[in-house]
Design an enzyme around this catalytic site. Structure first.
Site, short mmCIF file in Angstrom:
data_model
loop_
_atom_site.label_atom_id
_atom_site.label_comp_id
_atom_site.label_asym_id
_atom_site.label_seq_id
_atom_site.Cartn_x
_atom_site.Cartn_y
_atom_site.Cartn_z
N GLU A 103 0.83 -1.22 0.00
CA GLU A 103 0.00 0.00 0.00
C GLU A 103 0.86 1.27 0.00
OE1 GLU A 103 -3.05 0.00 -0.67
OE2 GLU A 103 -3.25 -2.17 -0.55
N GLU B 258 -0.31 -2.45 -9.93
CA GLU B 258 -0.41 -3.48 -8.89
C GLU B 258 0.90 -4.24 -8.75
OE1 GLU B 258 -2.52 -4.39 -6.49
OE2 GLU B 258 -3.36 -2.47 -7.08
N HIS C 138 2.18 1.84 -3.48
CA HIS C 138 1.26 2.59 -4.36
C HIS C 138 1.40 4.09 -4.11
CE1 HIS C 138 -1.22 -0.34 -6.40
NE2 HIS C 138 -1.64 -0.93 -5.30
ZN LIG Z 1 -2.72 -2.63 -4.77
#
Ligand SMILES: [Zn+2]
Length: 280
Positions: free
Chosen positions: A133, A195, A136
């Site tokens: 996270e 991702e 990202h």
């Molecule tokens: Zn993700």
């Protein structure tokens, strides 16, 4: 998506600033070094992140389990330190046992739902979640998505301007193709790319933070098991690299990441097991 209706004069006015904006819009993702197109400045992104985090804190029930909070803070701060970014980091646990998810807003506000705690299982599993996270966030994936969306909307206008002298039929076909390209060709695969990039950055961060990166593999296998038999996959998984593709990519990255962990003088292995949440 139909092109925004703008008249010729407005197009001319937009063209020059956008052209310079595009020139200034090159960024580079950390760890992977991927070139990015971002037209949102970091200050705006930070402000949006802080506003959103205040909204969330107003709306959600925060879990006050002191033992769990201490562990989340400890793991979170180690991952945050590994980013080398001096942000006003904060780590919050939200009391929602059914939500298997976590997220990090720009500006370092990190939220973990209690539902992901049993799947994370131990500190290293939690480090895999937080690394992903925070990955990202530091790669500015939100700003990148927003920039691509804006470019897709404005790109059609600019293209209409550039192709103005050409045969109207050609132009129509070109615009249709570009419209399709902008939706299917660019934006969807990007989120898969993001991702996998967040996984890559996350592995690196957990290794730098002193957690065994091999646990990331086992964590994603537990996620797959948690998703099985559910009508809808948990939000954490719903951004679609298939579990198999993700697990295969992590396996490929481990030989590069493992030395980062093995050469780290502070190694915690899997750390402690996470306690079952007792929110008050
Ligand atoms: Zn993700």
């Amino acid at each position: 998506m139909s092109p925004p209706r703008l008249n010729y004069a407005t197009c001319r006015l937009l063209f020059l600033p956008l052209f310079f904006l595009f020139l200034a819009a090159c960024a580079t993702a950390p760890v992977t070094g991927r070139k990015q197109f971002i037209i949102i400045d970091p200050q705006t992104e930070l402000r949006l992140g802080l506003e959103a985090s205040r909204e969330i804190l107003k709306k959600e029930k925060i879990c006050r389990d002191p033992e769990l909070n201490a562990i989340v803070k400890r793991v979170g701060e180690r991952i945050a330190r590994a980013t080398g970014k001096n942000l006003p980091w904060e780590f919050w646990v939200i009391d929602k046992p059914k939500v298997i998810n976590a997220f990090c807003l720009p500006g370092g506000k990190v939220f973990v739902y209690t539902g992901i705690i049993p799947v994370a299982k131990n500190e290293a599993g939690l480090a895999a979640v937080l690394g992903h996270e925070i990955g990202h966030a530091i790669a500015r994936h939100g700003a990148e998505r927003l920039s691509l969306g804006l470019a897709a909307a404005f790109g059609e206008v600019l293209l209409a301007e550039v192709l103005d002298l050409k045969d109207p039929e050609t132009r129509k076909i070109f615009l249709t193709a570009y419209g399709l390209g902008a939706t299917v060709g660019v934006i969807l695969p990007y989120s898969r790319k993001q991702e996998l990039e967040a996984d890559h950055i996350g592995l690196y961060l957990m290794a730098r933070a002193g957690y065994d990166p091999r646990e990331a593999l086992r964590f994603w296998q537990r996620m797959r098991a948690a998703a099985r038999g559910k009508p809808r996959p948990p939000a954490f998984l719903s951004t679609h690299p298939t579990d198999e593709a993700r697990i295969a990519a992590i396996k490929r990255l481990l030989p590069e990441i493992l030395p980062v962990y093995e050469n780290n003088p502070h190694r915690y292995g899997l750390g402690e097991n996470l306690p079952a949440p007792h929110c008050r």
